[in-house]
Design an enzyme around this catalytic site. Sequence first.
Site, PDB file in Angstrom:
ATOM      1  CG  HIS A 101      -2.154   0.834   1.075  1.00  0.00           C
ATOM      2  ND1 HIS A 101      -2.174   2.030   0.371  1.00  0.00           N
ATOM      3  CD2 HIS A 101      -3.412   0.663   1.548  1.00  0.00           C
ATOM      4  CE1 HIS A 101      -3.393   2.548   0.429  1.00  0.00           C
ATOM      5  NE2 HIS A 101      -4.160   1.742   1.119  1.00  0.00           N
ATOM      6  CD  GLU A 124     -12.262  -0.424 -23.540  1.00  0.00           C
ATOM      7  OE1 GLU A 124     -12.143  -1.653 -23.701  1.00  0.00           O
ATOM      8  OE2 GLU A 124     -13.349   0.148 -23.375  1.00  0.00           O
TER       9      GLU A 124
END
Length: 487
Positions: free
Chosen positions: A174, A409
Amino acid sequence: MGSLHDQLTLLQDLKVTVHHSCLVFPSQQTQKKTVFLSNIDQVLNFDVQTVHFFGAHKDFPESQIVAEKVKDALAKILVPYDFLAGRLKLNPNTSRLEIDCNAAGAGFVVASSEYGLDEIGDLVYPNSAFAQLVCTAMDSRILNPAAGDDQPLFILQVTTFKCGGFAMGISNNHATFDGLSFRLFLDNLAAVAANKPLVAIPYNDRHILAARSPPHAPFLHPELQELKNMSTLDDLNPTVFEATQEELDFNIFRLTATDVARLKDKAKSTTASSSFNVVTALIWRCKALSSSSSSDDDEDVNYKRAASSSSSSRESRILYAVDIRPRLKPPLPKAYTGNAVLTAYASAKCRELEEVPFSRMVEMVSEGATRMTDEYARSVIDWGELHKGFPHGEVLVSSWWRLGFADVEYPWGKPRYSCPVVYHRKDIILLFPEQRDMHEYSSSASTTSTTTMAGRAGAAGVNILVALPHKEMQKFQALFHKFLLDD
């Protein structure tokens, strides 16, 4: 209205076979350097696992084609994101964590499942078996001894299903990213995989969030808890909340767009009633009043008993993340790669949460975000320099709702669904978007009208993942439906 996902019989074993594991190195030589980690990054030294599911695509009929495409894109993206190929280290002079950009490599794993994607169950419902789709540690035999055999900060696993679909599982420390910078990374990874320019050049200099000299924390910070005697790397590995050993029930509470609109109407506020604020206020009330200090053996828990069993004098503090990029002066670069979210909070006695109008609860949640000014954010960062600590509260709402991981995408289409791997913590409640309709992630998704996509984006509901001990879950569920239906 406010439906609860049915308890499902989940696959406990996805029958995953690992075929190949290796380290992937930057495709070009990168500069050897040390990356400074801000005080926000310092306390986030733990791994986050996410899984991104994709349906079959006509242009990628063979599993090895996708795997090679992803591996090639990973090697290329490790040039602008050189820190992902580095290793975490503790600076003995400053007792601070840093990233050594030594090009030691990121992890890459190729695997397959004996199931089809449609056979593994509801992707929204939390299934601990999804952990098989993510590699959290590489075999020590393939690590570089020169790098101290330290584990990679980033590991990507491609798992193909027998239907032609696949999952892209990512485990990353993280300290490398927050949700927003991870989304930008995914956009850039998708662009590189499609042989397109980067969506945005990452801004990797984290000194921009360094503490002031001398550090100055003029605000009180009840949302933070001080740590003592942090002198080793293990001491510098706090999580937001400790995992619990209790048996937990996992439930998904689904709010439709109509439910969210109804909550906004109940809030009767034009300034505070954002979708996030009203959903968070509902969660806060249910979580606070379901946390009982008494033992209730009655399985038929209704609204009155759930509320009365709470300790009305107890203070409840809810935490949630606020992006400080636009709040600082000057604002942070939008392509900042580090962690740039801080924990906002709201506090109240349980009696107040039981009695005040819903609109007041929404206002309290909103006030927590409003509090996060430039000066307050700088005070938090400086507090970390002076005291060392991590967020402290009764419950944390972690929102994946608007991050848009499923909107990325790729050459093989958008993900069918993207989610973190479930972890065993009862004090963290997760918000997820709805799963896409089939036509939105299929190979013909590019033909979907802009109007349809915009309409769905503006009217999306939310899935709320709650993990609680059985009796607390019963109370939470009773309160959730009572408050939602109350006029």
